[in-house]
Each structure stands twice: as C-alpha cells, then as structure tokens.
Design a protein around this motif. Structure first.
Motif, PDB file in Angstrom:
ATOM      1  N   VAL A  52      18.947  66.307  28.243  1.00 55.52           N
ATOM      2  CA  VAL A  52      18.501  66.624  29.679  1.00 55.52           C
ATOM      3  C   VAL A  52      16.641  66.749  29.648  1.00 55.52           C
ATOM      4  O   VAL A  52      16.195  67.377  28.697  1.00 55.52           O
ATOM      5  N   VAL A  53      16.120  66.157  30.702  1.00 53.41           N
ATOM      6  CA  VAL A  53      14.827  66.217  30.986  1.00 53.41           C
ATOM      7  C   VAL A  53      14.496  67.190  32.034  1.00 53.41           C
ATOM      8  O   VAL A  53      14.925  67.322  33.040  1.00 53.41           O
ATOM      9  N   VAL A  54      13.256  67.924  31.789  1.00 52.15           N
ATOM     10  CA  VAL A  54      12.816  69.125  32.533  1.00 52.15           C
ATOM     11  C   VAL A  54      11.455  68.652  33.123  1.00 52.15           C
ATOM     12  O   VAL A  54      10.651  68.449  32.024  1.00 52.15           O
ATOM     13  N   PRO A  82      10.406  73.686  38.276  1.00 53.23           N
ATOM     14  CA  PRO A  82      11.330  72.664  37.338  1.00 53.23           C
ATOM     15  C   PRO A  82      12.154  71.900  37.942  1.00 53.23           C
ATOM     16  O   PRO A  82      13.121  72.162  38.934  1.00 53.23           O
ATOM     17  N   GLU A  83      11.994  70.630  37.710  1.00 48.44           N
ATOM     18  CA  GLU A  83      13.061  69.656  38.076  1.00 48.44           C
ATOM     19  C   GLU A  83      13.904  69.145  36.920  1.00 48.44           C
ATOM     20  O   GLU A  83      13.281  68.571  35.816  1.00 48.44           O
ATOM     21  N   VAL A  84      15.261  69.270  36.988  1.00 49.75           N
ATOM     22  CA  VAL A  84      16.026  69.390  35.814  1.00 49.75           C
ATOM     23  C   VAL A  84      16.913  67.959  35.908  1.00 49.75           C
ATOM     24  O   VAL A  84      17.615  67.865  37.183  1.00 49.75           O
ATOM     25  N   ARG A  85      16.971  67.090  35.108  1.00 46.41           N
ATOM     26  CA  ARG A  85      17.733  65.744  35.082  1.00 46.41           C
ATOM     27  C   ARG A  85      18.214  65.517  33.776  1.00 46.41           C
ATOM     28  O   ARG A  85      17.824  65.353  32.852  1.00 46.41           O
ATOM     29  N   ALA A  86      19.717  65.361  33.745  1.00 45.41           N
ATOM     30  CA  ALA A  86      20.483  64.932  32.793  1.00 45.41           C
ATOM     31  C   ALA A  86      20.389  63.500  32.502  1.00 45.41           C
ATOM     32  O   ALA A  86      20.331  62.604  33.512  1.00 45.41           O
ATOM     33  N   THR A  87      20.173  63.113  31.275  1.00 41.01           N
ATOM     34  CA  THR A  87      20.098  61.688  30.982  1.00 41.01           C
ATOM     35  C   THR A  87      21.223  61.087  30.076  1.00 41.01           C
ATOM     36  O   THR A  87      21.117  59.893  29.776  1.00 41.01           O
ATOM     37  N   GLY A  88      22.058  62.060  29.576  1.00 40.21           N
ATOM     38  CA  GLY A  88      22.921  61.669  28.860  1.00 40.21           C
ATOM     39  C   GLY A  88      24.104  63.022  28.621  1.00 40.21           C
ATOM     40  O   GLY A  88      23.837  63.956  29.427  1.00 40.21           O
ATOM     41  N   PRO A  89      25.031  62.757  28.018  1.00 41.07           N
ATOM     42  CA  PRO A  89      26.159  63.817  27.784  1.00 41.07           C
ATOM     43  C   PRO A  89      25.525  65.121  27.079  1.00 41.07           C
ATOM     44  O   PRO A  89      26.248  66.293  27.076  1.00 41.07           O
TER      45      PRO A  89
END
Length: 211
Positions: free
Chosen positions: A178-180, A168-175
């Motif tokens: 999150v997109v996984v 899984p690659e986890v990336r926050a896009t806002g406060p």
C-alpha cells in the motif's frame, strides 16, 4: 497496425498460463468443441485487452469481475476470473468487495452466485473465509491510530510524516503493498509511505520525503 488473431491468440494463451496453473490445458478443455471461439475469446481478452496500458492489471481485473457479476455469468467465466484476479494482485478481501459493490447495481441474486463461487475458490486454495481485511483497510486503520495518538512501535520518521499530514490518500498496489500519499496545503504530497501488510497488521513502513 492490427495484429493477426493467431498471434493475439498465442499471446493470450501464454498470458493465461502465467495467471492460472495448467491454464493452457484448461483452455483446450473449455473450447474443445468450438476452438474458433477460444481463438477469438482468448485472443481478445488475454491477448489484446490484457496488454493494453491504460489500466494496471489489478484495476482491469476488478472491472472485468464486476462486469461478469453484473452479467449474471457463473461457471468457467466467473471461476477463471476469480483466479486471474488473485494472480494479478487483487487480495481475497478485494475480490469480496467487488462482489459487494456489484450487488448494489447488478442485484443480490447475481452477487450471491458470485459469493458461492468465492466460497469454492477460497476452499480450493486453502484461503481463510471470510478473508482478513483488505490491505487498504489495514493501512487506513493504522494511519488513523497513529494520527489519534498511538505511538507504540512506530518509527520516528513515520510518526513525523503522519503527524504533519492533513489528508492521507491511501492506495493499494498489490495484495500486500500500500502507498500512502500525505498531503498538506500543497497540491503535491509532502511525503510518501510505502507499507507492507500481512493479515491484519502493517509489518513494515518506509517513509520518503521528496527532495
């Protein structure tokens, strides 16, 4: 074609006013004695750089904050940057993490000065101190628990996606978003999870499988 500085300055003031309450009045007070400096600084930072498409707003604010901490700046440059960072979608914990990261390269005294400014910002804004974990941390822990066997209150489609995910690659896009990206053997993700975070909990997860 290069845009005239007066146009960049006007746009910069408008952009700053969107990010910081009473922003234009703050700028007028800060540059009251040297308005030409305000024209250059605001036009460059919030007129030109703010609108460049190469970085998203969150990444640009994090990079700017780290540079300010590294330069040892305090007072208005730091306090304003912390406010615009929050307004641009960085979570309070992410602001803290930038300061921690900068400490290793810029030195602890400068990071401590930034931490003191964070104390004041959180107090003024009524934010908890220390803040709850970053949204990325919360989602990483959620994914790890589900992949380790926790099944309570997890939708079947979400469970299926995470159970079949090798990486899984986890990336926050806002406060609070999150997109996984869920990868298997293929070079493209086999599925995506769109997560909403509140405090220390993942409150909503939507699974999407391409095709």
């Amino acid at each position: 074609m290069t845009e005239p500085m007066d146009e960049l300055h006007s746009r910069g003031r408008a952009n700053f006013a969107e990010l910081v309450e009473g922003g234009e009045q703050r700028l007028d007070a800060l540059f009251a004695t040297v308005p030409a400096l305000g024209e250059l600084a605001v036009g460059t930072v919030y007129g030109h750089l703010h609108e460049r498409p190469g970085l998203d707003a969150r990444t640009r604010e994090a990079a700017t904050l780290s540079a300010i901490v590294a330069a040892g700046m305090a007072g208005p440059p730091l306090s304003m940057q912390l406010k615009t960072g929050l307004a641009s979608g960085l979570s309070p914990a992410e602001l803290c993490e930038v300061v921690v990261q900068a400490a290793a390269f810029a030195g602890f005294p400068r990071a401590v000065s930034a931490a003191d400014q964070l104390n004041r910002l959180f107090d003024e804004a009524g934010l908890p101190s220390p803040p709850p974990p970053s949204p990325r941390e919360v989602v990483l822990e959620f994914c790890a628990r589900v992949r380790a066997g926790e099944r309570d209150a997890v939708a079947p489609e979400v469970l299926a996606v995470l159970s079949g995910c090798d990486r899984p690659e986890v990336r926050a896009t806002g406060p609070d978003r999150v997109v996984v990206e869920c990868y298997g053997d293929a070079p493209v993700p086999s599925a995506l999870l769109f997560c909403t975070v509140s405090g220390t909990a993942v409150t909503d997860v939507t699974a999407y499988r391409p095709g």
